[in-house]
Write an enzyme that holds these catalytic residues in place. Structure first.
Site, PDB file in Angstrom:
ATOM      1  N   ARG A 223       0.662   3.420  -3.408  1.00 17.12           N
ATOM      2  CA  ARG A 223      -0.024   4.696  -3.253  1.00 17.12           C
ATOM      3  C   ARG A 223       0.827   5.804  -3.866  1.00 17.12           C
ATOM      4  O   ARG A 223       0.341   6.597  -4.683  1.00 17.12           O
ATOM      5  CB  ARG A 223      -0.287   4.988  -1.781  1.00 17.12           C
ATOM      6  CG  ARG A 223      -1.041   6.285  -1.560  1.00 17.12           C
ATOM      7  CD  ARG A 223      -1.228   6.600  -0.093  1.00 17.12           C
ATOM      8  NE  ARG A 223      -1.976   5.540   0.591  1.00 17.12           N
ATOM      9  CZ  ARG A 223      -1.453   4.748   1.491  1.00 17.12           C
ATOM     10  NH1 ARG A 223      -0.174   4.865   1.832  1.00 17.12           N
ATOM     11  NH2 ARG A 223      -2.166   3.819   2.061  1.00 17.12           N
TER      12      ARG A 223
ATOM     13  N   ASN B 247      -0.197   7.622  -7.542  1.00 15.63           N
ATOM     14  CA  ASN B 247      -0.491   9.053  -7.604  1.00 15.63           C
ATOM     15  C   ASN B 247       0.435   9.767  -8.573  1.00 15.63           C
ATOM     16  O   ASN B 247      -0.005  10.565  -9.396  1.00 15.63           O
ATOM     17  CB  ASN B 247      -0.354   9.683  -6.219  1.00 15.63           C
ATOM     18  CG  ASN B 247      -1.638   9.575  -5.433  1.00 15.63           C
ATOM     19  OD1 ASN B 247      -2.558  10.351  -5.650  1.00 15.63           O
ATOM     20  ND2 ASN B 247      -1.714   8.601  -4.557  1.00 15.63           N
TER      21      ASN B 247
ATOM     22  N   SER C  56       0.834  -1.204   0.000  1.00 15.37           N
ATOM     23  CA  SER C  56       0.000   0.000   0.000  1.00 15.37           C
ATOM     24  C   SER C  56       0.869   1.254   0.000  1.00 15.37           C
ATOM     25  O   SER C  56       0.598   2.219  -0.713  1.00 15.37           O
ATOM     26  CB  SER C  56      -0.940  -0.002   1.202  1.00 15.37           C
ATOM     27  OG  SER C  56      -0.211   0.125   2.393  1.00 15.37           O
TER      28      SER C  56
END
Lengths: 156, 267
Positions: B207, B211, B203
């Site tokens: 992440r 992004n 994660s």
């Protein structure tokens, strides 16, 4: 998108960066900040202390001023009292002296009067004798009539 | 801007291709060529190391002249960063560990600098590289999974290191086996722990990667549009991206701190 040796390279780079930061970056900056914090705290504390000391000094100054004023008032009162005393004393002295001088003068006057009276008597007697002599057309001997004359003087 | 002869797809693929060097064959890879695990993304590594050096240079400069007197501009900036990170660490982590705060600072600044490369015009560095004869260049290290996972896996290793160090091997193993359902459900506990420890780095890494990759892709797509509309789109996106790059760096740092503090605490 595939994983490859870049991953290992990035991990090594990261480890080195962290080690370097831990050793050479973090401690000095933290130290400087803590030092400044301490200095500011010290400064504030000493400012506080200064204010308190000033207040104490102010109170002390006020106390001293009050005492001085009291003292001055006492001195003035004492001086006034003393001045009054002196005046009273002088008055008393003056009065006494005056009285004394008055008495002396009176005595002198009395003396003078007496002396003058005595002289006058003698002169009156002499005059009387002279008058009598004129009347009697002869010399009256004052020595012979001394007793009589004295008697006359006493009567005058 | 698409050059003549390049299709849009080719342009995008070109922009998303790293400068790869295969350590096994000792040569740069071109086009569709693929290599094994021995391939190194030279651009990613160079930019990461360069940005890391920039970070260290700035902060060491400030640290060397750090004074408790009136601080200068650079020292002020570094102190603000240090204090910000320190307060984050103090909020989440209550033990004593001299590594966590510098680690968090490194992550925050480094990841921020990675992400900030995204704000440079997408064609600027590849064009310069092209002039210099370098065929591929990706300038944003955080759009490379190897970078983000390099960080998140390092964090995972640290979690295990501190878990062992603080709790001791016995206690650590007991925790893995008996938490959270007690000793009678040992397999479930173990399974849960495995999922948990897989989820953490994945994660974290995905992440940040997702992004920034999406952000870069949108910049590339904007660059494919006619020139007169590009500023109207890329400027708002860049402004919005400013928020994203800071936020992603911050999230990565905070989650690292939280995970590390969890590794230190007894359940």
């Amino acid at each position: 998108m595939n994983f490859n040796a870049t991953l290992i390279g990035q991990m090594i780079t990261f480890g080195l960066l962290v080690l370097f930061t831990m050793k050479y970056v973090w401690p000095p900056i933290m130290q400087a900040m803590q030092d400044r914090q301490k200095r500011i705290a010290d400064g504030l504390a000493s400012a506080e202390r200064g204010v308190r000391e000033q207040e104490l000094a102010k109170a002390k100054a006020a106390q001293t001023l009050k005492e001085a004023k009291q003292h001055a008032a006492e001195i003035v009162a004492q001086a006034q009292k003393r001045a009054n005393d002196i005046i009273e004393q002088s008055k008393l002295d003056a009065r006494t002296e005056g009285d004394r001088q008055l008495v002396a003068a009176k005595a002198e006057i009395e003396q003078e009067v007496n002396r003058a009276r005595e002289q006058l008597r003698h002169q009156v007697v002499t005059l009387a004798v002279a008058g009598a002599s004129k009347i009697l057309k002869r010399e009256v001997d004052p020595a012979a009539n001394a007793a009589l004359l004295d008697d006359l003087v006493a009567q005058l | 801007m698409s050059e003549t002869g390049h299709s849009a797809t080719g342009y995008i693929i070109h922009h998303l291709t790293n400068l790869r060097f295969d350590l096994a064959q000792m040569k740069f890879l071109h086009g569709e060529e693929t290599g094994g695990f021995g391939v190194v993304h030279v651009d990613t590594l160079l930019f990461s190391v360069g940005l890391g050096a920039l970070f260290l240079w700035l902060f060491t400069k400030a640290a060397k002249s750090a004074t408790s007197d009136v601080p200068g501009g650079l020292q002020n900036f570094c102190e603000i960063m240090v204090e910000f990170v320190d307060s984050q660490v103090k909020d989440c982590f209550h033990g004593r560990n001299p590594v966590i705060a510098p680690l968090a600072l490194t992550i925050f600044i480094w990841v921020f600098l990675w992400n900030a490369m995204d704000l440079l015009p997408v064609d600027l560095l590849p064009a310069i590289a092209g002039v210099l004869g370098i065929p591929y260049l990706r300038s944003v290290p955080s759009t490379d999974l190897n970078s983000t996972f390099g960080l998140s896996i390092s964090v995972l290793l640290l979690l295990y290191y501190y878990g062992f160090k603080v709790k001791g091997p016995g206690h650590f193993t007991m925790e893995i086996l008996t938490h959270p359902f007690g000793k009678w459900l040992m397999p479930f506990n173990l399974l849960l722990r495995i999922v948990e420890d897989l989820a953490k780095p994945i994660s974290l890494g995905l992440r940040l990667f997702g992004n920034l990759y999406a952000g870069e892709l949108i910049f590339i797509l904007i660059a494919l549009l006619p020139w007169w509309i590009q500023p109207a789109l890329s400027w708002p996106w860049a402004v919005f991206h400013l928020l994203i790059i800071t936020l992603q760096a911050f999230i990565f740092m905070v989650l690292t701190i939280v995970y590390l503090s969890m590794a230190h605490e007894d359940h």
